[in-house]
Design a protein around this motif. Structure first.
Motif, short mmCIF file in Angstrom:
data_model
loop_
_atom_site.label_atom_id
_atom_site.label_comp_id
_atom_site.label_asym_id
_atom_site.label_seq_id
_atom_site.Cartn_x
_atom_site.Cartn_y
_atom_site.Cartn_z
N GLN A 73 0.70 -1.30 -0.01
CA GLN A 73 0.07 -0.04 -0.07
C GLN A 73 0.92 1.12 -0.04
OE1 GLN A 73 -3.59 -0.01 2.24
NE2 GLN A 73 -3.60 -2.37 2.73
N ILE A 74 0.83 2.14 -0.94
CA ILE A 74 1.34 3.47 -1.12
C ILE A 74 0.61 4.63 -0.87
CG2 ILE A 74 2.89 4.50 -2.87
CD1 ILE A 74 3.20 1.73 -4.57
N THR A 75 1.30 5.42 -0.23
CA THR A 75 0.58 6.71 -0.13
C THR A 75 1.54 7.71 -0.47
OG1 THR A 75 -0.28 5.81 1.92
CG2 THR A 75 -0.52 8.30 1.71
N TRP A 129 1.86 11.99 -7.54
CA TRP A 129 1.36 10.61 -8.17
C TRP A 129 1.17 11.09 -9.84
CZ3 TRP A 129 1.83 5.76 -8.82
CH2 TRP A 129 1.15 5.12 -9.56
N ARG A 156 3.46 9.31 -12.76
CA ARG A 156 2.56 8.52 -13.81
C ARG A 156 2.48 8.86 -15.22
NH1 ARG A 156 -3.06 8.33 -14.17
NH2 ARG A 156 -4.04 10.26 -13.09
N ALA A 166 7.19 9.19 -0.80
CA ALA A 166 6.04 8.62 -0.59
C ALA A 166 6.04 7.78 0.92
CB ALA A 166 5.59 7.73 -1.63
N VAL A 181 5.30 3.56 2.11
CA VAL A 181 4.87 2.35 1.72
C VAL A 181 4.58 1.45 2.91
CG1 VAL A 181 7.11 1.51 1.19
CG2 VAL A 181 5.19 0.50 -0.08
N THR A 226 -1.71 -0.99 -3.95
CA THR A 226 -2.86 0.15 -3.84
C THR A 226 -2.06 1.30 -3.54
OG1 THR A 226 -4.29 -1.52 -2.63
CG2 THR A 226 -4.69 0.83 -2.13
N VAL A 227 -2.42 2.26 -4.34
CA VAL A 227 -2.27 3.60 -4.21
C VAL A 227 -3.08 4.64 -3.73
CG1 VAL A 227 -0.91 5.49 -5.52
CG2 VAL A 227 -0.44 3.25 -6.04
N ASN A 228 -2.82 5.35 -2.78
CA ASN A 228 -3.97 6.10 -2.02
C ASN A 228 -5.32 5.64 -2.03
OD1 ASN A 228 -1.93 8.09 -1.98
ND2 ASN A 228 -2.30 9.17 -3.86
#
Length: 279
Positions: A44-46, A52, A56, A84, A86, A170-172
């Motif tokens: 899980q990435i915040t 972001w 991307r 970030a 993680v 999972t990102v945000n």
């Protein structure tokens, strides 16, 4: 009596949750933990939404990426790191770097392949010596099994290859689906595969041992002077009219190369060295 029992159960539940949270907090991941063969990692990435979007949408231009000047030196990649945090199976890494990765075929702005650099900010950040984590989106493989099985078969055949696992990213809070988590080719892999990490390591991206192309290989580790000299010697031998196999064998472990070559052929790996002078 009932109230006392309820209170006691609530206290017990709080203690269990507290102990579990403390265990997670204190847990140290190992390399085996992050390359399991029997389960999917939860990653899980915040990251700041603006950051972001920045990474991307970064991309390569195929015409720039394959221009003739790359024979003299590897081209710079267009990807930058952003800060970030993680979580990997509940273990937190609060300050890491994250960037997009990929050459041409894996580029995707919605579901990008990613690099996570554990020591980007915290210079002590690592897992069993691994400082960089690689997550491939498998854009060219709808089955999602080619990398996992392919690397496993290479290792089983005695041809050193990265370890590989599956991870749900999972990102945000938004799921990006299942990725291949592939071990970086660096010191821990070299030590495991060759018994030491003291050699010279290069990466070749759509390049070969052609006259005038010694500078095209991207230096990663070890003495560049020693390594580049060896590359130049191999180019000279391969370019000679007689193609002396004994002279080639003095510079290349031919048995290992034959195994590697055969495995790429058996797996129909079109984007490797024997199929595309790549990777």
């Amino acid at each position: 009596m009932v109230k006392r029992l309820v209170v006691a159960l609530l206290v017990l539940a709080v203690l269990i949750v507290s102990v579990y949270a403390e265990d997670k907090k204190d847990k140290k991941l190992t390399a085996d933990d992050i390359f399991p063969a029997d389960r999917v990692l939860d990653v899980q990435i915040t990251v700041d939404p603006k950051d972001w979007d920045t990474i991307r949408y970064q991309s390569r231009n195929i015409f720039e990426a394959l221009q003739e000047s790359r024979q003299h030196a590897p081209l710079d990649h267009p990807y930058t790191y952003v800060e970030a945090s993680v979580s990997i199976d509940g273990v937190e890494f609060p300050q890491v770097g994250i960037r997009k990765k990929g050459f041409i075929g894996s580029q995707n702005s919605t579901r990008p392949s990613l690099k996570i650099k554990l020591n980007h900010i915290d210079k002590e950040g690592q897992i069993d010596g691994l400082t960089n984590l690689t997550f491939n989106n498998n854009q060219s493989d709808v089955s999602l099994i080619s990398q996992f099985m392919g690397y496993g078969l290479f290792n089983a055949a005695g041809s050193p290859a990265p370890r590989c696992a599956y991870a749900k990213l999972t990102v945000n809070g938004q799921s990006l689906g299942i990725y291949a988590h592939v071990e970086r080719i660096h010191r821990p892999l070299l030590k495991r595969a060759f018994g030491n990490e003291n050699g010279v390591l290069y990466e070749g991206t759509v390049v070969d041992f052609n006259p005038g192309w010694a500078g095209s290989f991207e230096h990663k580790l070890g003495s560049d002077e020693v390594g580049r000299n060896r590359i130049q010697r191999l180019i000279k031998v391969l370019d000679s009219p007689d193609k002396d196999i004994e002279a080639i064998g003095e510079l290349v472990d031919l048995d290992s190369f034959y195994t590697f070559w055969a495995m790429e052929g058996l797996l129909s790996f079109w984007d490797g060295y024997s199929g595309n002078r790549n990777n």
